[in-house]
Design a protein around this motif. Structure first.
Motif, PDB file in Angstrom:
ATOM      1  N   GLY A 120      45.432  25.494  28.670  1.00 40.42           N
ATOM      2  CA  GLY A 120      45.526  25.018  27.291  1.00 40.42           C
ATOM      3  C   GLY A 120      44.178  24.964  26.603  1.00 40.42           C
ATOM      4  O   GLY A 120      44.085  25.179  25.388  1.00 40.42           O
ATOM      5  N   ARG A 121      43.147  24.677  27.368  1.00 42.63           N
ATOM      6  CA  ARG A 121      41.781  24.645  26.815  1.00 42.63           C
ATOM      7  C   ARG A 121      40.795  24.944  27.935  1.00 42.63           C
ATOM      8  O   ARG A 121      40.323  24.013  28.602  1.00 42.63           O
ATOM      9  CB  ARG A 121      41.485  23.292  26.162  1.00 42.63           C
ATOM     10  N   PRO A 122      40.491  26.206  28.163  1.00 42.36           N
ATOM     11  CA  PRO A 122      39.561  26.570  29.237  1.00 42.36           C
ATOM     12  C   PRO A 122      38.245  25.817  29.095  1.00 42.36           C
ATOM     13  O   PRO A 122      37.709  25.672  28.009  1.00 42.36           O
ATOM     14  CB  PRO A 122      39.361  28.077  29.035  1.00 42.36           C
ATOM     15  N   GLY A 123      37.756  25.318  30.219  1.00 48.41           N
ATOM     16  CA  GLY A 123      36.510  24.564  30.198  1.00 48.41           C
ATOM     17  C   GLY A 123      36.702  23.063  30.117  1.00 48.41           C
ATOM     18  O   GLY A 123      35.721  22.313  30.173  1.00 48.41           O
ATOM     19  N   ALA A 124      37.950  22.616  29.981  1.00 42.64           N
ATOM     20  CA  ALA A 124      38.216  21.176  29.906  1.00 42.64           C
ATOM     21  C   ALA A 124      37.856  20.498  31.226  1.00 42.64           C
ATOM     22  O   ALA A 124      38.004  21.077  32.306  1.00 42.64           O
ATOM     23  CB  ALA A 124      39.683  20.929  29.573  1.00 42.64           C
ATOM     24  N   GLY A 125      37.385  19.263  31.142  1.00 47.06           N
ATOM     25  CA  GLY A 125      37.020  18.507  32.332  1.00 47.06           C
ATOM     26  C   GLY A 125      38.227  17.898  33.013  1.00 47.06           C
ATOM     27  O   GLY A 125      39.311  17.808  32.439  1.00 47.06           O
ATOM     28  N   ARG A 126      38.030  17.449  34.260  1.00 45.96           N
ATOM     29  CA  ARG A 126      39.133  16.869  35.038  1.00 45.96           C
ATOM     30  C   ARG A 126      39.726  15.626  34.337  1.00 45.96           C
ATOM     31  O   ARG A 126      40.936  15.448  34.322  1.00 45.96           O
ATOM     32  CB  ARG A 126      38.641  16.512  36.437  1.00 45.96           C
ATOM     33  N   LYS A 127      38.883  14.824  33.736  1.00 49.24           N
ATOM     34  CA  LYS A 127      39.356  13.626  33.054  1.00 49.24           C
ATOM     35  C   LYS A 127      40.302  13.989  31.913  1.00 49.24           C
ATOM     36  O   LYS A 127      41.341  13.338  31.710  1.00 49.24           O
ATOM     37  CB  LYS A 127      38.168  12.812  32.527  1.00 49.24           C
ATOM     38  N   GLU A 128      39.970  15.014  31.147  1.00 52.69           N
ATOM     39  CA  GLU A 128      40.807  15.457  30.033  1.00 52.69           C
ATOM     40  C   GLU A 128      42.133  16.032  30.540  1.00 52.69           C
ATOM     41  O   GLU A 128      43.196  15.820  29.940  1.00 52.69           O
ATOM     42  CB  GLU A 128      40.063  16.506  29.209  1.00 52.69           C
ATOM     43  N   ILE A 129      42.074  16.755  31.654  1.00 56.14           N
ATOM     44  CA  ILE A 129      43.281  17.324  32.246  1.00 56.14           C
ATOM     45  C   ILE A 129      44.229  16.213  32.693  1.00 56.14           C
ATOM     46  O   ILE A 129      45.439  16.267  32.453  1.00 56.14           O
ATOM     47  CB  ILE A 129      42.910  18.241  33.431  1.00 56.14           C
ATOM     48  N   ILE A 130      43.687  15.189  33.320  1.00 56.42           N
ATOM     49  CA  ILE A 130      44.507  14.072  33.798  1.00 56.42           C
ATOM     50  C   ILE A 130      45.120  13.323  32.621  1.00 56.42           C
ATOM     51  O   ILE A 130      46.296  12.926  32.660  1.00 56.42           O
ATOM     52  CB  ILE A 130      43.665  13.124  34.678  1.00 56.42           C
TER      53      ILE A 130
END
Length: 261
Positions: A120-130
């Protein structure tokens, strides 16, 4: 991969400085190939930030209408506008980056849970993914999997249930965080409890984006700010659930029929 795309940018296409999410379908007519018209001279306006449900019998063009917005298809007549600008005058990459689509058919790829959400957004951090997974009601089942967010889901997500796959697809679009969101039967594979949880998440963020929801289960769109009813002639009714039930027209008939099933 080598096939030239049918939809191309105009040489004069320009990217807008920002996207609010005002939508307009102005005198739109469309048909597939040489077949019968799906709709003719259809007019519909959706304000930025509005939560609108599109309902109607199968085959009236709900999904087709939404597919015209990101230019998956082109109208035969009329125009589709985003913030007052014809979508054909906006670069395709910019247009589609501004629109998130969750369909009934889920597209997942070989890799981990985190990698699939991050599309959905390449480069997103793990916190944002969670955080996106939590909004989609997926965090709970993900943490129960061996490996959690690093669990390999197999080709096309075969190691997940249909409901789990759909929640990952929804998490992906939440991570993308587009100003315009299209949900085409996005909760169809979920049980009632999971569907209710996601509906609550959708309603929480609906004020931040323009949301078009296509649903056959009318109980899921009762709280929509506006319900637009389509028939073979285009838009036939508009209003809230209460207004349309009081009207006693097409929507009321569809709703009563769904309650009897």
């Amino acid at each position: 991969m080598d096939t030239p795309p049918a939809v191309k940018d105009k040489p004069e296409a320009q990217a807008p400085a920002s996207v609010r999410g005002d939508l307009e379908f102005r005198g739109v007519s469309f048909r597939y190939g040489q077949g019968e018209e799906v709709f003719r001279d259809l007019n519909l306006t959706v304000r930025a930030g509005e939560y609108v449900a599109l309902v109607g019998a199968s085959g009236v063009g709900k999904t087709t209408l939404c597919a015209l917005l990101p230019r998956f298809y082109e109208p035969r007549e009329g125009a589709v506008l985003l913030d007052g600008k014809d979508v054909r005058d906006i670069p395709v990459e910019v247009l589609r980056r501004s629109i998130g689509v969750v369909q009934q058919d889920v597209y997942l790829f070989t890799g981990t849970i985190a990698e699939n959400i991050a599309y959905g957004r390449p480069g997103a951090g793990r916190k944002e993914i969670i955080e996106a997974a939590k909004l989609a009601g997926a965090d709970g089942f993900i943490r129960e999997l061996p490996g959690g967010y690093d669990a390999d889901i197999g080709p096309h997500g075969v190691r997940l249930s249909g409901g789990q796959q759909q929640r990952l697809s929804i998490a992906r679009v939440f991570l993308k965080d587009p100003p315009v969101l299209i949900l085409d039967e996005a909760t169809s594979a979920l049980d009632n409890h999971s569907e209710k949880a996601i509906q609550q998440s959708l309603e929480r963020i609906a004020g931040q984006r323009t949301t078009l929801v296509i649903a056959h289960r009318l109980s899921t769109v009762r709280n929509a700010g506006r319900i637009v009813v389509l028939d073979e002639n285009g838009v036939c009714e508009q209003g809230t659930h209460e207004e349309l039930m009081e009207l006693g027209g097409v929507y009321a008939g569809l709703y009563r029929a769904s309650e009897e099933i």
